[in-house]
Scaffold this active site. Structure first.
Site, PDB file in Angstrom:
ATOM      1  N   LYS A  96     -87.376  61.513 -34.426  1.00 49.29           N
ATOM      2  CA  LYS A  96     -88.797  61.160 -34.571  1.00 49.29           C
ATOM      3  C   LYS A  96     -89.138  59.949 -33.713  1.00 49.29           C
ATOM      4  O   LYS A  96     -90.133  59.946 -32.989  1.00 49.29           O
ATOM      5  CB  LYS A  96     -89.103  60.849 -36.045  1.00 49.29           C
ATOM      6  N   ASN A  97     -88.296  58.914 -33.798  1.00 49.73           N
ATOM      7  CA  ASN A  97     -88.669  57.648 -33.160  1.00 49.73           C
ATOM      8  C   ASN A  97     -88.439  57.641 -31.650  1.00 49.73           C
ATOM      9  O   ASN A  97     -88.788  56.667 -30.983  1.00 49.73           O
ATOM     10  CB  ASN A  97     -87.931  56.476 -33.839  1.00 49.73           C
ATOM     11  N   CYS A 157     -98.587  47.525 -43.917  1.00 48.00           N
ATOM     12  CA  CYS A 157     -97.856  48.742 -44.257  1.00 48.00           C
ATOM     13  C   CYS A 157     -97.282  48.578 -45.649  1.00 48.00           C
ATOM     14  O   CYS A 157     -97.406  47.519 -46.256  1.00 48.00           O
ATOM     15  CB  CYS A 157     -96.808  49.059 -43.201  1.00 48.00           C
ATOM     16  N   ARG A 208     -96.164  43.622 -40.962  1.00 41.91           N
ATOM     17  CA  ARG A 208     -95.794  44.263 -39.687  1.00 41.91           C
ATOM     18  C   ARG A 208     -96.830  43.975 -38.578  1.00 41.91           C
ATOM     19  O   ARG A 208     -97.601  44.865 -38.186  1.00 41.91           O
ATOM     20  CB  ARG A 208     -95.583  45.773 -39.871  1.00 41.91           C
ATOM     21  N   ASP A 233     -83.485  51.301 -41.115  1.00 40.47           N
ATOM     22  CA  ASP A 233     -83.942  52.616 -41.584  1.00 40.47           C
ATOM     23  C   ASP A 233     -82.867  53.360 -42.379  1.00 40.47           C
ATOM     24  O   ASP A 233     -83.117  54.471 -42.860  1.00 40.47           O
ATOM     25  CB  ASP A 233     -84.420  53.478 -40.404  1.00 40.47           C
ATOM     26  N   ARG A 247     -92.878  62.861 -43.117  1.00 40.67           N
ATOM     27  CA  ARG A 247     -93.106  62.167 -41.849  1.00 40.67           C
ATOM     28  C   ARG A 247     -91.845  62.139 -40.994  1.00 40.67           C
ATOM     29  O   ARG A 247     -91.938  62.013 -39.781  1.00 40.67           O
ATOM     30  CB  ARG A 247     -93.525  60.717 -42.109  1.00 40.67           C
TER      31      ARG A 247
HETATM   32  N1  EPU Z   1     -92.674  42.151 -35.107  1.00 37.28           N
HETATM   33  C1  EPU Z   1     -93.498  41.067 -34.934  1.00 37.28           C
HETATM   34  N2  EPU Z   1     -94.553  41.187 -34.073  1.00 37.28           N
HETATM   35  C2  EPU Z   1     -94.802  42.314 -33.376  1.00 37.28           C
HETATM   36  C3  EPU Z   1     -93.958  43.435 -33.562  1.00 37.28           C
HETATM   37  C4  EPU Z   1     -92.891  43.319 -34.432  1.00 37.28           C
HETATM   38  O1  EPU Z   1     -93.283  40.019 -35.536  1.00 37.28           O
HETATM   39  O2  EPU Z   1     -95.776  42.345 -32.626  1.00 37.28           O
HETATM   40  C5  EPU Z   1     -91.531  42.061 -36.037  1.00 37.28           C
HETATM   41  C6  EPU Z   1     -91.638  43.027 -37.203  1.00 37.28           C
HETATM   42  O3  EPU Z   1     -92.435  42.502 -38.239  1.00 37.28           O
HETATM   43  C7  EPU Z   1     -90.191  43.194 -37.602  1.00 37.28           C
HETATM   44  C8  EPU Z   1     -89.460  43.097 -36.260  1.00 37.28           C
HETATM   45  O4  EPU Z   1     -90.384  42.503 -35.353  1.00 37.28           O
HETATM   46  O5  EPU Z   1     -89.784  42.126 -38.414  1.00 37.28           O
HETATM   47  C9  EPU Z   1     -89.031  44.399 -35.677  1.00 37.28           C
HETATM   48  O6  EPU Z   1     -90.090  45.356 -35.712  1.00 37.28           O
HETATM   49  P1  EPU Z   1     -90.273  46.452 -34.568  1.00 37.28           P
HETATM   50  O7  EPU Z   1     -91.475  46.125 -33.785  1.00 37.28           O
HETATM   51  O8  EPU Z   1     -88.975  46.594 -33.848  1.00 37.28           O
HETATM   52  O9  EPU Z   1     -90.543  47.770 -35.412  1.00 37.28           O
HETATM   53  P2  EPU Z   1     -91.494  48.965 -35.043  1.00 37.28           P
HETATM   54  O10 EPU Z   1     -91.467  49.205 -33.585  1.00 37.28           O
HETATM   55  O11 EPU Z   1     -92.808  48.763 -35.694  1.00 37.28           O
HETATM   56  C10 EPU Z   1     -89.648  50.803 -35.201  1.00 37.28           C
HETATM   57  C11 EPU Z   1     -89.437  52.081 -35.959  1.00 37.28           C
HETATM   58  C12 EPU Z   1     -89.199  51.764 -37.427  1.00 37.28           C
HETATM   59  C13 EPU Z   1     -87.974  50.848 -37.533  1.00 37.28           C
HETATM   60  C14 EPU Z   1     -88.156  49.597 -36.664  1.00 37.28           C
HETATM   61  C15 EPU Z   1     -86.927  48.710 -36.620  1.00 37.28           C
HETATM   62  C16 EPU Z   1     -90.746  53.716 -34.796  1.00 37.28           C
HETATM   63  C17 EPU Z   1     -91.947  54.589 -34.758  1.00 37.28           C
HETATM   64  N3  EPU Z   1     -90.630  52.910 -35.841  1.00 37.28           N
HETATM   65  O12 EPU Z   1     -90.777  50.174 -35.786  1.00 37.28           O
HETATM   66  O13 EPU Z   1     -88.897  53.016 -38.041  1.00 37.28           O
HETATM   67  O14 EPU Z   1     -87.793  50.451 -38.874  1.00 37.28           O
HETATM   68  O15 EPU Z   1     -88.468  49.989 -35.309  1.00 37.28           O
HETATM   69  O16 EPU Z   1     -85.844  49.392 -36.102  1.00 37.28           O
HETATM   70  O17 EPU Z   1     -89.907  53.789 -33.908  1.00 37.28           O
HETATM   71  C18 EPU Z   1     -88.830  54.572 -39.808  1.00 37.28           C
HETATM   72  O18 EPU Z   1     -88.513  55.446 -38.982  1.00 37.28           O
HETATM   73  O19 EPU Z   1     -88.735  54.745 -41.049  1.00 37.28           O
HETATM   74  C19 EPU Z   1     -89.311  53.275 -39.324  1.00 37.28           C
HETATM   75  C20 EPU Z   1     -90.022  52.473 -40.068  1.00 37.28           C
END
Ligand code: EPU
Length: 439
Positions: free
Chosen positions: A22-23, A118, A123, A312, A404
Site C-alpha cells: 500500500k505505502n 489523525c 501528525r 506499523d 484500507r
Molecule cells: N512529522 C513531522 N512533520 C511533518 C511530517 C512528519 O513532524 O511534516 C513527524 C510525524 O509526526 C512522525 C514522524 O515525523 O512523528 C514520521 O512521520 P512520517 O512523515 O514519516 O509518516 P507518514 O509519511 O505520514 C508513513 C506511512 C505510515 C507510517 C509512517 C512511519 C504512508 C502512506 N504512511 O506516514 O503508515 O506509519 O510513514 O513509517 O506511507 C500505515 O500504513 O498504517 C501507516 C500509518
C-alpha cells in the site's frame, strides 16, 4: 458497516500470501501524474486507500482504470488541468497530501487541503511545506487549503534538512524536485523501502536522483518525465503481520510459510526480534518459513525509522507479547500516542499499562472474546489477531479501517484455517462507546 467475526482457538496452518505494498503503491500513483502519457502499475492491492487515491488523481484531470483481479492500475496523465486535491478526499486519507508535490512537479502550482489530525495524534505536515518553500515554492493558507505556486511554473531547487526524518515529506519533496529548474538536496531523508522503490521508479521515468536508501538524496531537475510500466513491491507490513500471526496462532514446532514477500524490506530490527522470541525462521527468495517455539520469549521493542522496528508492526507485536511468559515494553518513538488498541485489548483480558510513548504488557494473557472497536488500520488487525487466539467469538467493529491496508484478509485467514467471516451490522444499534476521529 462491516465487522469481522472471529472465533478463536483454530491454529493457523499452511501459508499466507502477501500482496502489493500500500505505502509504495500510493506514491507510485502520484509519480504517474508527472508523465505526459499512460503509466501502468502492476501488483497494486485492491484496497480502500488505493480507490481513494484514484479518485484524488481523477479530480486533477487524470483518467485512472483499475483491473482489480489483475492488480493492474493505469494512470493516463495527458491532461492534468485541475491542480487541486479537495478536503472531502484528503480527510479520508492523509497520503492524498502527495498531491502537493505531484501537482507542483507537473503544473508548477497546487491547491491541496490540509489533512488535519489523525486517530492517534496531530501528525503535522510542516516539513512538507518548509521543504517546498526551501525549493522555491510560495505557500499560502486559504480556508484550510495549502496554495502553492512557483515563480515561472517550476520549482527552483534548493537544500532542505528534515527533522525528524519523514517518509511523506521525502516523497512530496522528490515529486516536486525531479522537475525543478535546478538541483535539490534532501538531508535526513527517509530510507524506508517504500521511498527507495518510489525513487527508483522516478529514475526509470527519467529523473536524476542520487543517494536513494541513504540519509542524503540529491536531485538534478529535468524538463519532463516519461510514462513507464512498473511492478509494485510486496507489502512489508502485511508480511510482518503474517509472521506475527504465525508466531501467535501457528502450531509450535510446525513450519508456516509466508509467501510472495520480499524479506530484506522487513529490516534488521524486526528480524532480530522475531529470532529473539525463540522462533526458527528460514528466509528464502520470496518465502519466509517460520516455526513457532513452544513458548514465546518476552521481547521488548522500540520503533524507529528503517531499518529499525516499524511503527506499523508495533500493535501486532503487542498482541504477540501478550502471549509471552513475562513482561515486555513496547515503545513507539515515531508516534508517541499510537496505543488506542490497548484499551480494546484490555476488554479482552490484556494486562497492560500505557505511560507516554511506552506500553508495558504483562503476559501470558488468556484472551477472552469481546466486541471491540477498530480505531485505525494497524490497531484493527491487532484486534483480529487477538480474536484468533481468544476463547469465544470476537466481533471486530468498523473494519473499514482494516480494509484500507489488508486485501481480503478474512479469505486469506480462512484458507489458513482460521474461523473468521465478515458480517454487516447497524452501527446505531450497537452500544455507542468510542467517539471516533478520522485517520
Ligand atoms: N512529522 C513531522 N512533520 C511533518 C511530517 C512528519 O513532524 O511534516 C513527524 C510525524 O509526526 C512522525 C514522524 O515525523 O512523528 C514520521 O512521520 P512520517 O512523515 O514519516 O509518516 P507518514 O509519511 O505520514 C508513513 C506511512 C505510515 C507510517 C509512517 C512511519 C504512508 C502512506 N504512511 O506516514 O503508515 O506509519 O510513514 O513509517 O506511507 C500505515 O500504513 O498504517 C501507516 C500509518
Amino acid at each position: 458497516m462491516d465487522k469481522l467475526v472471529v472465533t478463536g482457538g483454530q491454529p493457523l496452518t499452511g501459508s499466507l500470501p502477501v500482496g502489493g505494498s500500500k505505502n509504495t503503491a500510493l506514491p507510485l500513483m502520484a509519480a504517474a501524474l508527472l508523465a505526459d502519457g499512460t503509466t501502468t502499475l502492476t501488483n497494486i492491492p485492491a484496497l480502500r486507500d488505493v480507490y481513494t487515491f484514484a479518485n484524488v488523481l481523477r479530480v486533477s484531470g487524470a483518467s485512472v482504470s483499475f483491473d482489480e483481479s489483475a492488480h493492474q492500475l493505469r494512470v493516463d496523465a495527458r491532461r492534468i488541468d485541475h491542480p487541486e486535491a479537495p478536503y472531502d478526499l484528503v480527510k479520508k486519507m492523509r497520503a492524498s497530501f502527495y498531491m502537493l508535490g505531484a501537482l507542483v512537479g507537473r503544473c508548477g502550482q497546487a491547491r491541496v487541503s490540509l489533512p488535519g489530525g489523525c486517530a492517534w495524534g496531530p501528525r503535522p505536515v510542516d516539513l512538507h511545506l518548509e521543504g517546498m518553500k526551501a525549493f522555491g515554492a510560495s505557500i499560502e493558507l486559504d480556508q484550510g487549503y495549502v496554495v502553492a505556486s512557483t515563480p515561472n511554473g517550476r520549482l527552483q531547487g534548493g537544500s532542505f534538512r528534515m527533522e525528524p526524518s519523514s517518509v511523506g515529506a521525502t516523497i512530496n519533496l522528490l515529486l516536486g524536485a525531479v522537475t525543478a529548474q535546478g538541483g535539490s538536496r534532501i538531508e535526513n531523508a527517509a530510507q524506508e523501502p517504500d521511498v527507495v522503490a518510489f525513487g527508483e521508479t522516478l529514475k526509470q521515468m527519467g529523473a536524476q536522483i542520487d543517494g536513494l536508501g541513504t540519509r542524503t538524496i540529491e536531485v538534478q531537475g529535468v524538463d519532463a518525465l516519461e510514462p513507464v510500466s512498473v511492478r509494485n513491491t510486496p507489502d512489508r507490513i502485511e508480511m510482518g503481520t503474517f509472521m506475527v500471526a504465525a508466531l501467535l496462532a501457528g502450531e509450535p514446532g510446525v513450519p508456516f510459510r509466508v509467501k510472495n514477500g520480499h524479506h530484506p524490506h522487513l529490516g534488521a530490527a524486526f528480524k532480530k526480534h522475531v529470532a529473539d522470541t525463540g522462533a526458527t525462521v528460514v528466509y528464502e527468495d520470496d518465502v519466509v518459513t517460520i516455526t513457532p517455539p513452544d513458548r514465546i520469549r518476552p521481547t521488548s521493542i522500540a520503533t524507529a525509522t528503517y531499518p529499525g522496528f516499524p511503527t506499523d508492526l508495533q500493535a501486532q507485536w503487542g498482541v504477540l507479547m501478550a502471549h509471552a511468559d513475562g513482561t515486555t515494553r513496547i515503545t513507539d518513538t515515531i508516534y508517541d500516542d499510537r496505543f488506542k488498541h490497548i484499551p480494546e485489548l484490555q476488554r479482552m483480558g490484556l494486562d497492560a499499562s500505557v505511560k507516554g510513548d511506552t506500553a508495558t504488557i504483562h503476559g501470558p494473557t488468556d484472551f477472552k472474546a469481546a466486541t471491540v472497536m477498530s480505531t485505525d488500520l494497524r490497531a484493527s488487525v491487532s484486534l483480529v489477531l487477538a480474536g484468533m487466539v481468544a476463547e469465544g467469538t470476537t466481533d471486530v467493529l468498523r473494519v473499514y479501517h482494516l480494509d484500507r491496508g489488508y486485501e481480503n484478509l478474512e479469505q486469506k485467514l480462512q484458507q489458513a484455517g482460521i474461523d473468521i467471516h465478515r458480517e454487516q451490522y447497524d452501527e446505531f444499534s450497537e452500544p455507542e462507546r468510542v467517539a471516533e476521529r478520522t485517520a
